[in-house]
Motif scaffolding. Structure first.
Motif, PDB file in Angstrom:
ATOM      1  N   ASP A  11    -111.493  41.113  41.532  1.00 19.86           N
ATOM      2  CA  ASP A  11    -111.276  39.907  42.331  1.00 19.86           C
ATOM      3  C   ASP A  11    -109.820  39.456  42.326  1.00 19.86           C
ATOM      4  N   SER A  12    -109.006  40.033  41.426  1.00 17.91           N
ATOM      5  CA  SER A  12    -107.593  39.662  41.361  1.00 17.91           C
ATOM      6  C   SER A  12    -106.761  40.581  42.252  1.00 17.91           C
ATOM      7  N   ALA A  13    -106.042  39.988  43.194  1.00 20.22           N
ATOM      8  CA  ALA A  13    -105.183  40.783  44.076  1.00 20.22           C
ATOM      9  C   ALA A  13    -104.084  41.477  43.276  1.00 20.22           C
ATOM     10  N   LEU A  14    -103.579  40.794  42.222  1.00 20.03           N
ATOM     11  CA  LEU A  14    -102.532  41.391  41.406  1.00 20.03           C
ATOM     12  C   LEU A  14    -103.048  42.621  40.672  1.00 20.03           C
ATOM     13  N   VAL A  15    -104.249  42.528  40.088  1.00 23.91           N
ATOM     14  CA  VAL A  15    -104.811  43.671  39.370  1.00 23.91           C
ATOM     15  C   VAL A  15    -105.096  44.821  40.337  1.00 23.91           C
ATOM     16  N   ARG A  16    -105.593  44.495  41.517  1.00 27.55           N
ATOM     17  CA  ARG A  16    -105.845  45.569  42.502  1.00 27.55           C
ATOM     18  C   ARG A  16    -104.548  46.293  42.844  1.00 27.55           C
ATOM     19  N   LYS A  17    -103.466  45.537  42.989  1.00 26.29           N
ATOM     20  CA  LYS A  17    -102.175  46.147  43.313  1.00 26.29           C
ATOM     21  C   LYS A  17    -101.669  46.987  42.146  1.00 26.29           C
ATOM     22  N   LEU A  18    -101.752  46.449  40.910  1.00 26.77           N
ATOM     23  CA  LEU A  18    -101.283  47.190  39.742  1.00 26.77           C
ATOM     24  C   LEU A  18    -102.073  48.484  39.560  1.00 26.77           C
ATOM     25  N   MET A  19    -103.401  48.391  39.674  1.00 28.35           N
ATOM     26  CA  MET A  19    -104.239  49.579  39.515  1.00 28.35           C
ATOM     27  C   MET A  19    -103.899  50.621  40.578  1.00 28.35           C
ATOM     28  N   SER A  20    -103.749  50.178  41.800  1.00 29.70           N
ATOM     29  CA  SER A  20    -103.438  51.120  42.889  1.00 29.70           C
ATOM     30  C   SER A  20    -102.091  51.787  42.669  1.00 29.70           C
ATOM     31  N   THR A  21    -101.108  51.014  42.187  1.00 30.93           N
ATOM     32  CA  THR A  21     -99.772  51.561  41.941  1.00 30.93           C
ATOM     33  C   THR A  21     -99.805  52.604  40.827  1.00 30.93           C
ATOM     34  N   MET A  22    -100.528  52.296  39.754  1.00 28.46           N
ATOM     35  CA  MET A  22    -100.603  53.238  38.634  1.00 28.46           C
ATOM     36  C   MET A  22    -101.360  54.503  39.022  1.00 28.46           C
ATOM     37  N   LEU A  23    -102.440  54.357  39.750  1.00 31.83           N
ATOM     38  CA  LEU A  23    -103.203  55.535  40.170  1.00 31.83           C
ATOM     39  C   LEU A  23    -102.394  56.399  41.136  1.00 31.83           C
ATOM     40  N   ALA A  24    -101.513  55.769  41.913  1.00 34.83           N
ATOM     41  CA  ALA A  24    -100.672  56.518  42.854  1.00 34.83           C
ATOM     42  C   ALA A  24     -99.638  57.381  42.145  1.00 34.83           C
ATOM     43  N   CYS A  25     -99.470  57.185  40.814  1.00 32.18           N
ATOM     44  CA  CYS A  25     -98.534  58.025  40.054  1.00 32.18           C
ATOM     45  C   CYS A  25     -99.014  59.472  39.949  1.00 32.18           C
ATOM     46  N   ASP A  26    -100.288  59.685  40.172  1.00 33.78           N
ATOM     47  CA  ASP A  26    -100.855  61.025  40.012  1.00 33.78           C
ATOM     48  C   ASP A  26    -101.143  61.626  41.381  1.00 33.78           C
ATOM     49  N   PRO A  27    -100.548  62.768  41.700  1.00 26.96           N
ATOM     50  CA  PRO A  27    -100.760  63.361  43.027  1.00 26.96           C
ATOM     51  C   PRO A  27    -102.183  63.859  43.244  1.00 26.96           C
ATOM     52  N   ASP A  28    -102.982  63.953  42.165  1.00 31.19           N
ATOM     53  CA  ASP A  28    -104.361  64.414  42.308  1.00 31.19           C
ATOM     54  C   ASP A  28    -105.341  63.270  42.525  1.00 31.19           C
ATOM     55  N   ILE A  29    -104.821  62.046  42.680  1.00 25.09           N
ATOM     56  CA  ILE A  29    -105.674  60.872  42.874  1.00 25.09           C
ATOM     57  C   ILE A  29    -105.292  60.171  44.167  1.00 25.09           C
ATOM     58  N   GLU A  30    -106.288  59.728  44.912  1.00 21.76           N
ATOM     59  CA  GLU A  30    -106.077  58.949  46.126  1.00 21.76           C
ATOM     60  C   GLU A  30    -106.895  57.665  46.048  1.00 21.76           C
ATOM     61  N   VAL A  31    -106.235  56.519  46.151  1.00 22.37           N
ATOM     62  CA  VAL A  31    -106.947  55.248  46.222  1.00 22.37           C
ATOM     63  C   VAL A  31    -107.383  55.058  47.674  1.00 22.37           C
ATOM     64  N   VAL A  32    -108.671  55.202  47.932  1.00 20.43           N
ATOM     65  CA  VAL A  32    -109.164  55.154  49.310  1.00 20.43           C
ATOM     66  C   VAL A  32    -109.449  53.737  49.761  1.00 20.43           C
ATOM     67  N   GLY A  33    -109.470  52.783  48.813  1.00 20.94           N
ATOM     68  CA  GLY A  33    -109.723  51.404  49.209  1.00 20.94           C
ATOM     69  C   GLY A  33    -109.799  50.492  48.008  1.00 20.94           C
ATOM     70  N   THR A  34    -109.800  49.199  48.278  1.00 23.35           N
ATOM     71  CA  THR A  34    -109.989  48.186  47.247  1.00 23.35           C
ATOM     72  C   THR A  34    -111.018  47.189  47.746  1.00 23.35           C
TER      73      THR A  34
END
Length: 363
Positions: A11-34
């Motif tokens: 429910d936190s926009a900040l946490v969603r952004k942080l999680m998406s940014t960290m997951l984007a560090c790995d080329p084998d992971i794609e954040v398809v949505g929040t």
């Protein structure tokens, strides 16, 4: 290999952004949505068909545990819980693991400047491992700095195997991802007079105390978080604190628990390799050891050392494991004498404690 598709639910926009940014560090992971709440997440799961869900607990319209319970009943999929490292957070997270979540990770904070790489590495690793898991419900790429991986030598040098100190059996259990539930299954089946059990479960420091208390409520044995110098007694199970390695030592008259705040081994503290090595040196063939579900290979080499010392050694089988990393690594090393499903593990450990040379043989 296809990238792991992740849906981030918080429910936190900040946490969603942080999680998406960290997951984007790995080329084998794609954040398809929040998604900001479970009802939005429910629709996005149908639309996007993610491989893994990261799920917060406290959210509007429906809490994370209720959503998880419904999800595991209607559409089982790998879920990684995002939890606060508090006593209350520990209780909720352990309940989520009972309901079928694969793993959990600490909720990221806005102050990540000094530890972004470490957090991102952990989150990406857990999400990728979760994508390979078999959930079991009840009924531009940033370069990451990786700390050197240490062996059990960093805590306890390998020594010649000692005698069996009279031959009193000791059961040792190592576990990681999926292990809180696997350990529960084993401890629930143990009688009140079972041989002493030592457990190293990869778990944060804030969680090990509540985990031990939870196991004490569900087992006929007395279960506690291990303390330094504590005598090891039959009918008792000792859980390694999340901040220290757990070792077993002979003090001249009895076995005792020793806690060690040395560096992480295989990037874990507590480490299963450390517990197993200490038992190979202090108890040898009197040990019955098993490696349960878990990510990585911590415990595999320690289990081999125990087998070479004459101990009975087992691993959990792949079908009943959430992640067959640790037991699979041990099996490939020929560190285990046999494989058992989690449902039959307690009975087999007890049988070997009564007749240690009737199977799961030492080398």
């Amino acid at each position: 290999m296809d990238r792991v598709r992740v849906l981030v639910v918080d429910d936190s926009a900040l946490v969603r952004k942080l999680m998406s940014t960290m997951l984007a560090c790995d080329p084998d992971i794609e954040v398809v949505g929040t998604a900001a709440d479970p009802l939005i997440a429910r629709d996005k799961i149908k639309q996007l068909n993610p491989d893994v869900l990261t799920l917060d607990v406290e959210m509007p319209r429906m809490d994370g545990l209720t959503f998880l319970e419904n999800l595991m009943r209607l559409r089982p999929m790998p879920v990684v819980m995002v939890s606060s490292l508090t006593t209350q957070g520990a209780e909720v997270t352990l309940r989520a693991l009972e309901l079928g979540a694969v793993d959990f990770l600490a909720k990221p904070s806005s102050d990540l400047a000094s530890s972004f790489g470490e957090h991102a590495l952990e989150i990406c690793a857990k999400v990728k491992q979760a994508a390979q898991a078999r959930p079991r419900a009840r009924t531009t790429v940033r370069k990451l700095d990786v700390a050197p991986r240490l062996s059990a030598d960093a805590v306890l040098p390998r020594a010649q195997t000692a005698g069996t100190r009279g031959g009193s059996p000791i059961i040792a259990i190592g576990a990681s991802t999926g292990g809180t539930e696997a350990v529960r299954v084993v401890l629930e089946a143990m009688p009140p007079d079972a041989p002493p059990i030592l457990v190293t479960q990869h778990i944060p420091a804030a969680f090990s105390g509540p985990f031990a208390a939870r196991m004490d409520r569900c087992s006929a044995m007395r279960v506690c978080e291990a303390q330094d110098g504590q005598p090891i007694q039959s009918g008792h199970a000792y859980i390694a604190p999340g901040s220290h390695h757990l070792l077993v030592m002979w003090d001249g008259a009895k076995y005792v628990c020793r806690l060690h705040d040395g560096p992480p081994v295989n990037r874990h503290r507590p480490s299963v390799d450390v517990l197993f090595r200490s038992l190979a040196a202090s108890a040898g063939a009197a040990t019955i050891a098993t490696l349960l579900t878990g990510m990585g290979d911590d415990g595999a080499r320690g289990l081999l050392e125990l087998r070479q010392a004459g101990a009975a050694t087992l691993v959990q089988d792949e079908p009943s494991s959430v992640v067959w990393g640790m037991p699979g690594a041990a099996w490939k090393l020929d560190a285990a004498g046999e494989m058992q499903s989690i449902e039959h593990m307690a009975a087999r450990l007890l049988a070997l404690a009564r007749h240690p040379h009737t199977g799961a043989g030492g080398a």
